[in-house]
Design a protein around this motif. Structure first.
Motif, short mmCIF file in Angstrom:
data_model
loop_
_atom_site.label_atom_id
_atom_site.label_comp_id
_atom_site.label_asym_id
_atom_site.label_seq_id
_atom_site.Cartn_x
_atom_site.Cartn_y
_atom_site.Cartn_z
N TYR A 1 -5.95 -4.59 1.91
CA TYR A 1 -5.65 -4.84 0.49
C TYR A 1 -6.01 -6.28 0.14
CZ TYR A 1 -2.53 -0.85 1.19
OH TYR A 1 -2.01 0.37 1.47
N ASP B 1 4.24 6.34 -8.80
CA ASP B 1 3.37 7.51 -8.75
C ASP B 1 2.05 7.24 -9.48
OD1 ASP B 1 3.02 10.29 -7.98
OD2 ASP B 1 2.93 10.64 -10.14
N GLU B 2 2.17 6.53 -10.59
CA GLU B 2 0.99 6.23 -11.41
C GLU B 2 0.00 5.31 -10.69
OE1 GLU B 2 0.84 5.58 -16.21
OE2 GLU B 2 1.96 4.17 -15.03
N LYS C 1 -0.26 5.10 -7.32
CA LYS C 1 -0.35 5.46 -5.88
C LYS C 1 -1.78 5.48 -5.35
CE LYS C 1 -0.01 10.55 -5.95
NZ LYS C 1 -0.23 10.83 -7.37
N ASP C 2 -2.75 5.78 -6.23
CA ASP C 2 -4.13 5.84 -5.75
C ASP C 2 -4.86 4.50 -5.84
OD1 ASP C 2 -3.86 8.49 -5.10
OD2 ASP C 2 -4.41 9.16 -7.12
N LEU C 3 -4.20 3.50 -6.36
CA LEU C 3 -4.86 2.18 -6.43
C LEU C 3 -4.72 1.51 -5.07
CD1 LEU C 3 -3.57 0.91 -9.91
CD2 LEU C 3 -5.76 1.97 -9.37
N ASN C 4 -5.80 0.91 -4.64
CA ASN C 4 -5.86 0.34 -3.30
C ASN C 4 -5.22 -1.06 -3.25
OD1 ASN C 4 -6.56 0.28 -0.64
ND2 ASN C 4 -8.58 -0.62 -1.04
N ASP D 1 5.22 5.22 -1.86
CA ASP D 1 4.42 4.30 -1.06
C ASP D 1 4.62 2.88 -1.59
OD1 ASP D 1 2.39 2.92 0.27
OD2 ASP D 1 0.93 3.47 -1.28
#
Ligand SMILES: Nc1nc2c(ncn2[C@@H]2O[C@H](COP(=O)(O)OP(=O)(O)O)[C@@H](O)[C@H]2O)c(=O)[nH]1
Ligand SMILES: [Mg+2]
Length: 228
Positions: free
Chosen positions: A2, A22-23, A25-28, A50
């Motif tokens: 990261y 949740d919004e 969660k896919d951002l690295n 996460d």
């Protein structure tokens, strides 16, 4: 690895924070939630999300953010909120303003073209206008929204500020010290969303008085520094 940590101060956000996590969660990015150890309901609500949890050693909004920044180990940090008001859509363009345009700090602004707020009320709008004007006139800032505190920054720039505020004065401490230390900053238009759920923590009048007091103290100290 990261390269950015989302620093997410949270106080009694058991309904909002899981949605926020949740919004993103896919951002690295690394997600660092900073809360009080005895905020059991919020802790329980995000136990399967996460994120890393950091217990603040002191109390207050500013304390949580300061300790989160100190704890972060990434090159960049973003101050992000547990209530859903900060839209992740703005992160990428704000990061670009650091990496491509060589700024050290980017201040999100609700009061520029293509910006706005669904969370403001009359009192906070007027207060923010006043404090921003105060900052621009007496501290030669060039920003359009001093209190939003949706910020993307180099971690090293934040460290240079040696922040001390544990309360909402942190919102003005960051831009005032950035100016004092001649850091390169810019702004970015954002739309502040309505909080997803739970209650607002800021007390417009009491916190407004503290911020006013802080700014006057900084102004007097600048005047004395110039004189002697
Ligand atoms: N850890 C921690 N977070 C806080 C505290 N006070 C506020 N927050 C968080 O800081 C963010 C901004 O607070 P909020 O009440 O929405 O303030 P506003 O958006 O400025 O009106 C939210 O994510 C809150 O949960 C505090 O004392 N401790
Ligand atoms: Mg909020």
């Amino acid at each position: 690895m990261y390269n950015l940590t989302l620093i997410i101060p949270a106080k009694e956000e058991k309904y909002s924070l899981p949605r926020v996590l949740d919004e993103v969660k896919d951002l690295n990015f690394k997600k660092l939630v900073v809360l009080a150890e005895d905020d059991f309901e919020t802790r329980e609500a995000v136990k399967n999300s996460d994120c890393e949890i950091l217990f603040q050693t002191g109390k207050g909004y500013g304390n949580a953010i300061r300790e989160g920044i100190k704890h972060a180990t990434t090159k960049y940090i973003a101050i992000f909120y547990a209530d859903g008001s900060t839209d992740p859509i703005d992160l990428k363009p704000m990061i670009n303003k650091i990496i491509d345009d060589k700024n050290q700090i980017v201040f999100g602004s609700r009061y520029e073209k293509n910006a706005g707020s669904y969370d403001d009320d009359f009192i906070t709008r007027v207060g923010n206008y006043f404090f921003t004007l105060f900052g621009n006139i007496f501290f030669s800032l060039s920003i359009s929204d001093i209190l939003f505190t949706y910020i993307v920054s180099e971690k090293s720039a934040m460290d240079k500020l040696e922040l001390i505020s544990d309360d909402y004065c942190l919102c003005v401490e960051i831009p005032l010290k950035s100016k004092e230390l001649s850091l390169k900053y810019t702004t970015h238009p954002c739309i502040e969303r309505k909080r997803f759920a739970d209650k607002k923590k800021v007390k417009a009048f009491n916190d407004g008085i503290k911020i006013l007091h802080y700014m006057i103290k900084m102004l007097l100290s600048n005047i004395l520094k110039k004189k002697y």
